[in-house]
Design a protein around this motif. Structure first.
Motif, mmCIF file in Angstrom:
data_model
loop_
_atom_site.group_PDB
_atom_site.id
_atom_site.type_symbol
_atom_site.label_atom_id
_atom_site.label_comp_id
_atom_site.label_asym_id
_atom_site.label_seq_id
_atom_site.Cartn_x
_atom_site.Cartn_y
_atom_site.Cartn_z
ATOM 1 N N MET A 39 34.369 36.738 49.002
ATOM 2 C CA MET A 39 33.331 36.064 48.228
ATOM 3 C C MET A 39 33.695 36.292 46.766
ATOM 4 N N ILE A 40 34.244 35.261 46.143
ATOM 5 C CA ILE A 40 34.704 35.392 44.763
ATOM 6 C C ILE A 40 34.277 34.183 43.952
ATOM 7 N N GLU A 41 34.183 34.393 42.656
ATOM 8 C CA GLU A 41 33.909 33.290 41.755
ATOM 9 C C GLU A 41 35.118 32.351 41.772
ATOM 10 N N PRO A 42 34.911 31.055 41.732
ATOM 11 C CA PRO A 42 36.036 30.117 41.808
ATOM 12 C C PRO A 42 37.052 30.251 40.680
ATOM 13 N N ARG A 43 36.686 30.916 39.586
ATOM 14 C CA ARG A 43 37.607 31.064 38.449
ATOM 15 C C ARG A 43 38.489 32.296 38.551
ATOM 16 N N VAL A 44 38.431 33.031 39.650
ATOM 17 C CA VAL A 44 39.255 34.229 39.831
ATOM 18 C C VAL A 44 40.687 33.802 40.144
ATOM 19 N N THR A 45 41.633 34.357 39.401
ATOM 20 C CA THR A 45 43.037 34.033 39.663
ATOM 21 C C THR A 45 43.494 34.694 40.959
ATOM 22 N N LEU A 46 44.554 34.177 41.512
ATOM 23 C CA LEU A 46 45.132 34.798 42.699
ATOM 24 C C LEU A 46 45.561 36.228 42.377
ATOM 25 N N LEU A 47 46.104 36.454 41.189
ATOM 26 C CA LEU A 47 46.520 37.801 40.790
ATOM 27 C C LEU A 47 45.343 38.767 40.818
ATOM 28 N N ASP A 48 44.223 38.382 40.236
ATOM 29 C CA ASP A 48 43.062 39.275 40.209
ATOM 30 C C ASP A 48 42.468 39.462 41.601
ATOM 31 N N ALA A 49 42.499 38.434 42.431
ATOM 32 C CA ALA A 49 42.017 38.586 43.810
ATOM 33 C C ALA A 49 42.883 39.588 44.565
ATOM 34 N N LEU A 50 44.201 39.488 44.380
ATOM 35 C CA LEU A 50 45.107 40.415 45.063
ATOM 36 C C LEU A 50 44.890 41.847 44.585
ATOM 37 N N ARG A 51 44.879 42.042 43.286
ATOM 38 C CA ARG A 51 44.830 43.398 42.718
ATOM 39 C C ARG A 51 43.430 44.004 42.747
ATOM 40 N N GLU A 52 42.447 43.254 42.297
ATOM 41 C CA GLU A 52 41.111 43.810 42.078
ATOM 42 C C GLU A 52 40.219 43.741 43.310
ATOM 43 N N VAL A 53 40.373 42.702 44.110
ATOM 44 C CA VAL A 53 39.502 42.537 45.270
ATOM 45 C C VAL A 53 40.141 43.139 46.522
ATOM 46 N N LEU A 54 41.407 42.813 46.762
ATOM 47 C CA LEU A 54 42.081 43.263 47.987
ATOM 48 C C LEU A 54 42.884 44.554 47.800
ATOM 49 N N GLU A 55 42.987 45.025 46.571
ATOM 50 C CA GLU A 55 43.719 46.258 46.247
ATOM 51 C C GLU A 55 45.182 46.219 46.690
ATOM 52 N N LEU A 56 45.785 45.047 46.629
ATOM 53 C CA LEU A 56 47.223 44.893 46.850
ATOM 54 C C LEU A 56 47.867 44.958 45.466
ATOM 55 N N THR A 57 48.154 46.155 45.024
ATOM 56 C CA THR A 57 48.560 46.378 43.638
ATOM 57 C C THR A 57 50.064 46.315 43.412
ATOM 58 N N GLY A 58 50.821 45.929 44.422
ATOM 59 C CA GLY A 58 52.256 45.754 44.220
ATOM 60 C C GLY A 58 52.536 44.634 43.239
ATOM 61 N N THR A 59 51.755 43.576 43.303
ATOM 62 C CA THR A 59 51.888 42.468 42.367
ATOM 63 C C THR A 59 51.344 42.931 41.026
ATOM 64 N N LYS A 60 52.161 42.851 39.995
ATOM 65 C CA LYS A 60 51.801 43.422 38.692
ATOM 66 C C LYS A 60 51.250 42.374 37.738
ATOM 67 N N LYS A 61 50.352 42.833 36.869
ATOM 68 C CA LYS A 61 49.853 41.996 35.778
ATOM 69 C C LYS A 61 50.637 42.387 34.544
ATOM 70 N N GLY A 62 51.470 41.473 34.088
ATOM 71 C CA GLY A 62 52.258 41.726 32.889
ATOM 72 C C GLY A 62 51.633 41.019 31.710
ATOM 73 N N CYS A 63 52.104 39.815 31.436
ATOM 74 C CA CYS A 63 51.619 39.072 30.274
ATOM 75 C C CYS A 63 50.311 38.341 30.563
ATOM 76 N N ASP A 64 50.016 38.050 31.825
ATOM 77 C CA ASP A 64 48.838 37.281 32.248
ATOM 78 C C ASP A 64 48.853 35.869 31.665
ATOM 79 N N ARG A 65 50.060 35.361 31.369
ATOM 80 C CA ARG A 65 50.218 34.018 30.800
ATOM 81 C C ARG A 65 51.357 33.235 31.440
ATOM 82 N N GLY A 66 51.914 33.753 32.517
ATOM 83 C CA GLY A 66 52.987 33.043 33.203
ATOM 84 C C GLY A 66 54.337 33.115 32.531
#
Length: 195
Positions: free
Chosen positions: A38-65
């Motif tokens: 259950m997430i807000e539609p504006r949540v990025t896949l990166l934030d869903a992986l890291r913050e919601v599912l705690e799959l922290t292998g995927t890193k947040k670097g620049c957050d701009r692609g």
């Protein structure tokens, strides 16, 4: 109204608050498992992986692609997880670095990165590994890159320059590029017919 008064008016008026968007149910298939979120539609896949599912292998670097640290595979294609919304990936097959190998049995690319010292600090490594796995798929299909002569990459024509071109979306601040190229080259050579 004079332009300077318009500019002053715009500066002093409060910004309208973004409308509240309630969370929505999203089912994502990640590393072979279904996850109901259950997430807000504006949540990025990166934030869903890291913050919601705690799959922290995927890193947040620049957050701009721009850096590739958040690279994951979606239906076998590499994407920057920071540039896509999680809700857009419903029904697709998402693979993160955690889903590439099994405990004690790393994916051949993961093993090659270890064998060739294809990392230093390791922050970019998950994105580099996912991108390299996608590269192997491109090579197997014969997909051309900007450097490929002709419309198809022929078996045995993957040069180090081709590898660098195909990995150019993934940055390494430590400068482990020669070892990353060696790791990918080793996997390609070991997977070639007759190897």
């Amino acid at each position: 109204m004079p332009e300077d008064q318009l500019n002053q008016r715009a500066v002093h008026e409060p910004l309208a608050a973004a409308p509240h968007v309630p969370p929505q149910k999203v089912t994502l298939r990640i590393n072979g498992a279904l996850h109901d979120l259950m997430i807000e539609p504006r949540v990025t896949l990166l934030d869903a992986l890291r913050e919601v599912l705690e799959l922290t292998g995927t890193k947040k670097g620049c957050d701009r692609g721009q850096c590739g640290a958040c690279t994951v595979l979606v239906d076998g294609q590499r994407i920057n997880a920071c540039l896509t919304l999680a809700i857009m990936q419903e029904g697709r097959d998402i693979v993160t670095v955690e889903g590439l190998g099994e405990f004690g049995v790393p994916h051949p690319v993961q093993q090659a990165f270890t064998d060739c010292d294809g990392f230093q600090c390791g922050y970019c490594t998950p994105g580099q590994v996912c991108s390299a796995v996608a590269l192997l798929g491109e090579v197997a299909r014969g997909d051309a890159s900007r450097l490929t002569q002709g419309d198809t990459l022929l078996a045995g024509e993957l040069t180090d320059d081709e590898i660098r071109e195909r990995m150019s979306g993934n940055l390494c601040r430590c400068g482990a590029y020669p070892n990353i190229v060696s790791a990918i080259r080793g996997v390609v050579e070991r997977s070639a017919p007759g190897a």
